[in-house]
Design a protein around this motif. Sequence first.
Motif: not given
Length: 270
Positions: A191-215
């Motif tokens: 599917r193609y994302p809608t314009v509102p979802m594109r705009l919302a994705a720009d502000e959405a949090p992206i969680t980053t896990w490094d090896n300190k978290i993954m252990n």
Amino acid sequence: MLIVTCVKQVPDTTQVKVDPVTGTLIREGVPFIMNPYDTHALEESLRLKDKYGFRVAVISMGPPNAEVTLRKTIAQGADEAILLSDRAFGGADTLATSMVLTGAIKKLAEKEELAIIMCGRQTIDGDTAQVGPGIATRLGCSQLTLVDRVESVNLTNKIIKVRRKLEGRHEIVTAPLPVMIAVLREINTPRYPTVPMRLAADEAPITTWDNKIMNMDVNTIGLKGSATQVRKIFSPERAKGEILAGETEQPEDAAKKLIEKMVSKDLLSL
């Protein structure tokens, strides 16, 4: 219940060049895209979410700029996106990559019941098709590869039915949840994302896990945990072709001459 979709950011292989001295990929100025097979894995996850109410979490192992790809998955409808990024993960082959992805999936499964791990058949930069089965092996769950249709999901009995595309035929297979599914491109049209979802994705949090978290044990991940290593990348040299002279008005003579030439070069046996 949770669907974890594995995606990878890959270089656009139509524009990749190889350094003739070092034998490594030249990444400067090369655009990156989501692995095409993974776009279909994401779409199928979202369709199952729409139909059965699953929650979709997307994970990707890669450098910090892979966040761009993960934002695209949020724009299309994923509920959560997690980037697995650490220098300790770098240089990984398929074995070490599946170790890190499995660790992340186990971490997600601690908080929510895992139903499906969705993967693309393979990546266009490696073409090994090993990571999905590697995850299934380390999780100890069933694996369904070459899937071109999800027939049904029985949430009460926790059973999934899929269709697999084999050479010259299809087969219908059932498996208990949780299960790893590797899909083909034929399974859907993303599917193609809608314009509102594109705009919302720009502000959405992206969680980053490094090896300190993954252990994770550093001897099992990244370059140290890789059983295979790339020593050299090169473009094979092609021998020059040969043109056989012949009249186009006499196709039988031309065909005979071609066959004789192939037999003389041991390319064809009669």
